[in-house]
Scaffold this active site. Structure first.
Site, short mmCIF file in Angstrom:
data_model
loop_
_atom_site.label_atom_id
_atom_site.label_comp_id
_atom_site.label_asym_id
_atom_site.label_seq_id
_atom_site.Cartn_x
_atom_site.Cartn_y
_atom_site.Cartn_z
NE ARG A 51 -2.98 0.38 3.28
CZ ARG A 51 -2.29 0.57 4.41
NH1 ARG A 51 -1.57 1.67 4.58
NH2 ARG A 51 -2.34 -0.32 5.37
CE1 TYR A 103 -16.98 11.90 -15.05
CE2 TYR A 103 -16.45 11.81 -12.71
CZ TYR A 103 -16.84 11.18 -13.87
OH TYR A 103 -17.09 9.84 -13.87
CG ASP A 175 -10.02 16.28 -13.93
OD1 ASP A 175 -9.37 15.72 -14.85
OD2 ASP A 175 -11.00 15.77 -13.37
CE LYS A 200 -13.31 8.43 -17.61
NZ LYS A 200 -13.57 9.68 -16.90
C1 LIG Z 1 -13.98 9.97 -15.57
C2 LIG Z 1 -13.53 11.23 -14.95
C3 LIG Z 1 -13.25 11.31 -13.57
C4 LIG Z 1 -13.45 10.12 -12.66
O1 LIG Z 1 -12.55 9.10 -12.93
P1 LIG Z 1 -12.85 7.51 -12.75
O2 LIG Z 1 -11.60 6.90 -13.28
O3 LIG Z 1 -14.07 7.19 -13.54
O4 LIG Z 1 -13.05 7.27 -11.30
C5 LIG Z 1 -12.80 12.52 -13.09
N1 LIG Z 1 -12.65 13.59 -13.88
C6 LIG Z 1 -12.91 13.56 -15.20
C7 LIG Z 1 -12.73 14.77 -16.03
C8 LIG Z 1 -13.37 12.38 -15.78
O5 LIG Z 1 -13.64 12.35 -17.08
#
Ligand SMILES: *Cc1c(COP(=O)(O)O)cnc(C)c1O
Length: 395
Positions: A51, A103, A175, A200
Site C-alpha cells: 500500500r 465532471y 483535472d 480515459k
Molecule cells: C472519468 C472522470 C473522472 C473520474 O474518474 P474515474 O476513473 O471514472 O473514477 C474525473 N474527472 C474527469 C474529467 C473524468 O472524465
C-alpha cells in the site's frame, strides 16, 4: 554538445523500459507482492508493504511525475479515488472554488461526501477573475479547474488563475484528464496538483480503471504521500502495468483522436440537424486563443446540440460503429447523452444554466478511420431527421 532532453513521445514509449535491472526485460514486470522481506533489523529494500510503495506502481508513478513536470506521482484505484485523496487535504470549515461545468462525479463527491466533513465549494466560471475574486473567502484553500470542461469545452487560462491563486496563497488543482500531459502540462503553467482519470486517455483502451495525482513541491508531495498511504485507494500491480502499456502509445493515439474529432466536428457544423458544435479548435469558440496558448493540441471529445431533442433517441439507436456508452478517451468511439448519464447527479438548474440540456450529445471520438465515423454518424443523423420530420413531408 549539450544533450537535448528526450521528447515526450520517446519518454512515453519507453516508460519502464530501462528500470528492470535483473533480467533487462524491456517492459517492467508485474510484482504481485504485498510484503517485502527485510534484509535485517533496521534495513529495507525500499519496499515494505505494497500500500505504501510497490515496485510496478512506483515505475508508473515516477513516469507520471516526470511527464507532468511535477515532483511526485501517486497512482490510485480510479479517478475518483485520486480526487478523494486530494480533497482529503481539506477539512472542517475549508472552502474551495470549483469549475462550474464539472465532471458529475467530482460534484457528487464534494456535495454528498466532503460536505459531511465541513468542506464547502462554490461553482463558478473559473476563467473569470472577477468571479474568482467575489467567491474568495478567508477560509478558501484552493481553486479546482477542469479545462477544457466536459461536456461543454469551456477553457480556463491556467496560468492566469494559478498566478491569482498564488497571490492569495491558494492551491491550484487541475483535472487534466481530457488533454493529458501530451497536450497540456498544468504544473508548467503554475498549478500545484494535477489529477487524472487515467481510465480515459492515459489508459486509452477502455480496459483499466485508474487515477493519477502529480504534485509540485516537497511539502505538498509529502502530505500527498501521507494521504495516499493512509487512505489506501492505491492502484494494484497488474493495473499499474496495464496503464503503463496504454501510456506507451499515448502520443500516437492523441494525434489521431485530435484529428478525427476535428474532422467530425467540421462535418457536424455543416449538417442541417445540428444547432451548435462546441469545439475549441474553431476560431469562434470563446476559449480558442487561450487553448492555443496553453496546450499543444485538442482533445478527442467534444459536444454538439441537435436542433430538436426528439432527434436524440433515434440517433443513439441508429449509430452502429459508434457505441452508445458512458466514458471517454478510449480507442473506440463512444457517444454519451450527458443529461441522463454523466451529468445526472448535477441538479437540473445548474445543468441547464451551463447548457447541459436535453439536446446535447457528447462524442468521444476514437481512432477508427475518419470516413467510417462520418458515415456512421451522418447516417444516424439522416435517419433521425427522416423519422422525426418524415411524417411532416407527407402531409
Ligand atoms: C472519468 C472522470 C473522472 C473520474 O474518474 P474515474 O476513473 O471514472 O473514477 C474525473 N474527472 C474527469 C474529467 C473524468 O472524465
Amino acid at each position: 554538445m549539450e544533450k537535448k532532453p528526450l521528447s515526450i513521445e520517446s519518454r512515453l514509449a519507453q516508460i519502464g523500459s530501462i528500470e528492470e535491472p535483473v533480467t533487462g526485460a524491456v517492459n517492467f514486470p508485474i510484482y504481485q507482492a504485498t510484503a517485502f522481506r527485510h534484509p535485517k533489523l533496521g534495513q529495507s529494500t525500499g519496499f515494505d508493504y505494497a500500500r505504501t510503495k510497490s515496485p510496478t506502481r512506483k515505475v508508473l508513478e515516477e513516469a507520471s511525475a516526470q511527464l507532468e513536470s511535477g515532483d511526485a506521482g501517486f497512482a490510485c484505484s480510479s479517478g475518483m479515488a485520486a480526487l478523494q485523496t486530494i480533497f482529503s487535504l481539506f477539512g472542517q470549515g475549508d472552502h474551495l472554488i470549483v469549475s462550474l461545468d464539472l465532471y458529475g462525479g467530482t460534484y457528487r463527491m464534494l456535495e454528498r461526501i466532503f460536505s459531511k466533513f465541513g468542506v464547502s465549494a462554490t461553482y463558478i466560471d473559473t476563467n473569470d477573475l472577477d468571479e474568482l475574486e467575489k467567491s474568495r473567502r478567508p477560509e478558501t484553500k484552493a481553486v479546482f479547474i477542469e479545462t477544457p470542461t466536459n461536456p461543454l469545452m469551456m477553457i480556463t487560462d491556467i496560468e492566469k488563475v494559478a498566478t491569482w491563486a498564488k497571490r492569495h496563497q491558494l492551491l491550484t488543482i487541475v483535472d487534466n484528464t481530457l488533454l493529458t500531459p501530451f497536450f497540456q502540462r498544468p504544473i508548467e503553467l503554475g498549478a500545484d496538483i494535477v489529477i487524472h482519470s487515467a481510465t480515459k486517455y492515459l489508459g486509452g483502451h477502455n480496459d483499466v480503471l485508474a487515477g493519477l495525482i502529480v504534485t509540485k513541491g516537497k511539502e505538498l508531495s509529502e502530505e500527498m504521500f501521507f494521504l495516499h498511504n493512509s487512505i489506501g485507494a492505491v492502484l494494484g500491480a497488474s493495473d499499474s502495468y496495464q496503464l503503463m502499456r496504454g501510456m506507451k502509445t499515448l502520443a500516437l493515439r492523441m494525434e489521431r483522436h485530435e484529428s478525427n474529432a476535428k474532422a467530425v466536428a467540421e462535418f457536424l457544423k455543416t449538417h442541417p440537424a445540428i444547432d451548435e458544435v462546441f469545439h475549441p479548435a474553431f476560431p469562434d469558440h470563446p476559449g480558442h486563443d487561450i487553448q492555443n496558448k496553453q496546450s499543444s493540441g485538442n482533445t478527442g471529445i467534444f459536444s454538439f446540440k441537435v436542433k430538436d431533442a426528439r432527434y436524440v433517441e433515434p440517433i443513439l439507436r441508429h449509430i452502429r460503429l459508434i457505441a452508445f456508452a458512458e466514458s471517454l478517451g478510449g480507442v473506440e468511439s463512444l457517444m454519451t447523452y450527458p443529461a441522463v448519464q454523466t451529468h445526472a447527479d448535477i441538479p437540473e438548474e445548474i445543468r441547464k444554466a451551463v447548457g447541459v440540456d436535453d439536446r446535447l450529445l457528447r462524442f468521444s471520438v476514437g481512432i477508427e478511420h475518419i470516413d467510417d465515423l462520418i458515415a456512421d454518424l451522418g447516417g444516424a443523423l439522416d435517419a433521425a431527421v427522416e423519422e422525426i420530420e418524415g411524417g411532416k413531408h407527407h402531409e
